[in-house]
Design an enzyme around this catalytic site. Structure first.
Site, PDB file in Angstrom:
ATOM      1  N   CYS A   1       5.552  16.788 -39.421  1.00 28.25           N
ATOM      2  CA  CYS A   1       4.746  15.484 -39.487  1.00 28.25           C
ATOM      3  C   CYS A   1       5.790  15.553 -41.588  1.00 28.25           C
ATOM      4  O   CYS A   1       4.518  14.410 -41.835  1.00 28.25           O
ATOM      5  CB  CYS A   1       3.197  15.744 -39.802  1.00 28.25           C
ATOM      6  SG  CYS A   1       2.971  16.160 -38.497  1.00 28.25           S
TER       7      CYS A   1
ATOM      8  N   CYS B   1      -9.898   9.876 -34.622  1.00 27.05           N
ATOM      9  CA  CYS B   1      -8.463  10.298 -34.225  1.00 27.05           C
ATOM     10  C   CYS B   1      -6.971   9.677 -34.735  1.00 27.05           C
ATOM     11  O   CYS B   1      -6.910   8.968 -33.942  1.00 27.05           O
ATOM     12  CB  CYS B   1      -8.646  11.649 -33.268  1.00 27.05           C
ATOM     13  SG  CYS B   1      -9.584  12.633 -32.618  1.00 27.05           S
ATOM     14  N   SER B   2      -6.487  10.124 -35.522  1.00 30.17           N
ATOM     15  CA  SER B   2      -5.667   9.117 -34.993  1.00 30.17           C
ATOM     16  C   SER B   2      -4.527   9.260 -33.632  1.00 30.17           C
ATOM     17  O   SER B   2      -4.572   9.589 -33.100  1.00 30.17           O
ATOM     18  CB  SER B   2      -4.309   9.579 -36.045  1.00 30.17           C
ATOM     19  OG  SER B   2      -3.918  10.878 -35.856  1.00 30.17           O
TER      20      SER B   2
ATOM     21  N   HIS C   1       0.863   7.250 -37.635  1.00 28.59           N
ATOM     22  CA  HIS C   1       1.044   8.281 -37.375  1.00 28.59           C
ATOM     23  C   HIS C   1       2.823   8.383 -37.104  1.00 28.59           C
ATOM     24  O   HIS C   1       2.688   9.058 -36.069  1.00 28.59           O
ATOM     25  CB  HIS C   1       0.167   9.409 -37.212  1.00 28.59           C
ATOM     26  CG  HIS C   1       1.057  10.947 -37.686  1.00 28.59           C
ATOM     27  ND1 HIS C   1       1.658  10.562 -38.533  1.00 28.59           N
ATOM     28  CD2 HIS C   1       0.734  11.751 -37.268  1.00 28.59           C
ATOM     29  CE1 HIS C   1       2.354  12.392 -38.561  1.00 28.59           C
ATOM     30  NE2 HIS C   1       0.703  13.023 -37.901  1.00 28.59           N
TER      31      HIS C   1
END
Length: 384
Positions: free
Chosen positions: A84, A214-215, A328
């Site tokens: 990430c 949450c993403s 994301h």
């Protein structure tokens, strides 16, 4: 010599009909056009991607393959996979290359996560853990969520509730703020407003986190162009990258890197007007704000409820909507953060503009190794 961000470009974030090649080419072309830089002038291309080998049948030479039709000629392409944090790691290397006088540097990140195979995408994300750790962590923390990383976030969130003075209502308020910011961003994945009641009533992922906390999977690309000593363009004041060695834990490492980047910039948290940070879950925004020195332990949630972390507040956090609302796309996330900060420092963010924004910060993490962070990269930017 000052390194400036002279061009930015980003695709819409979310479930896209395009593949990684189309997405990255769109973002790179937009960034070069924005910079007014001819493709043949680019001296180096850095491409960040995490899941292409597992999900998109392109393990090696990803950037070369995906940018083939973008008119960049024989400019050297370096591919970066740092989970990430790949996008921000690429920026760190691009910053060093620009300082060396290489000329314009193109940095692009891309991810295609929606493939119709949820299990494959989750497996790809979990490659951000060491192979030795994965079986144990799947058994210990994945729980009903099916995701080791959401399981870890759930454990951290429970620690925040029991040990750091945060509340579930503060978690919900952080989501409400994130969605309000995302609604103002035409490129964000999630632009629907939600109430705290809706956040708390959404299905449980893993206690205490609900689905709206949450993403999600995200397709998308983002790109920036760096050059040196360009009047009027936002400048990088400090760039710091670290990898954990298991001698610390995730959040202590985050606090350590924050101190280093503030020292390198000659600034403190009170000098930052706007920050884009790594909020893979709502609870993580509060924890990170405290690790980064913006608030003392247990105070970030109170500040969020009081409106201090939104427009008109003390520090505007994730005006793009952050990972939870902007999205994301793993390899592109660090670059997308920079796109937002540069937009803010240009005064070009429209309805989500942070009034008077002079200095901004990005903080991006990737992977976990025995509780320590795999990679963490922080940048400080300032308006010229």
């Amino acid at each position: 010599m000052r390194v400036n961000v002279v061009g930015i470009g980003m695709t819409p974030q979310g479930r896209s009909p395009y593949g990684p090649g189309e997405l990255i080419s769109q973002a790179a072309t937009a960034a070069l056009r924005d910079a007014g830089v001819d493709p043949e002038r680019v001296s180096l291309i850095l491409v960040s991607n995490a899941l292409g080998g597992l999900l998109n049948d392109q393990e090696c030479i990803r950037g070369q393959a995906w940018l083939l039709g973008a008119g960049l000629g024989s400019t050297h392409v370096v591919n970066i996979d740092n989970g990430c944090a790949g996008g921000s790691a690429a920026l760190h290397l691009g910053y060093l290359a620009a300082l060396a006088g290489s000329g314009p540097v193109l940095i692009a990140g891309v991810e295609k996560m929606w493939t119709g195979d949820r299990g494959a995408t989750l497996n790809g994300i979990e490659n951000c853990l060491t192979a030795e750790e994965r079986p144990r962590l799947r058994a210990d923390v994945a729980g009903n969520s099916g995701s080791v990383f959401m399981g870890m976030n759930a454990k951290w969130a429970m620690h925040q509730l029991t040990e750091r003075g945060h509340t579930i209502e503060q978690f919900a308020a952080t989501v409400v703020k994130s969605r309000r910011h995302g609604a103002l961003n035409p490129l964000a994945q999630r632009r629907e407003l939600v109430t705290a009641e809706e956040v708390l009533a959404s299905p449980t992922v893993q206690e205490p986190l609900t689905r709206l906390m949450c993403s999600s999977f995200t397709d998308g690309a983002a790109a920036i162009v760096l050059d040196t000593d360009v009047p009027g363009a936002p400048a990088i004041r400090a760039s710091v990258a670290r990898s954990g060695d298991t001698s610390s834990d995730y959040h202590s490492r985050l606090a350590e890197v924050a101190k280093v980047v503030y020292d390198a910039a000659g600034l403190g948290p009170g000098d930052i007007d706007v920050v884009e940070l790594h909020d893979a879950a709502t609870s993580e925004e509060l924890y990170a704000l405290e690790c980064l020195g913006f608030y003392d332990e247990g105070e970030a949630g109170v500040a969020t409820l009081g409106g201090e972390t939104t427009f008109g507040g003390t520090i505007v956090v994730n005006p793009s909507g952050g990972l939870m609302s902007r999205g994301h796309p793993i390899g592109a996330t660090g670059v997308a953060q920079v796109v937002e900060i540069v937009t803010q420092l240009r005064g070009a963010a429209g309805d989500r503009q942070v009034v008077g924004a002079r200095r901004g910060m990005t903080v991006n993490t990737g992977g976990i190794i025995e509780g320590d962070v795999g990679a963490v990269v922080a940048h400080v930017f300032e308006r010229s």
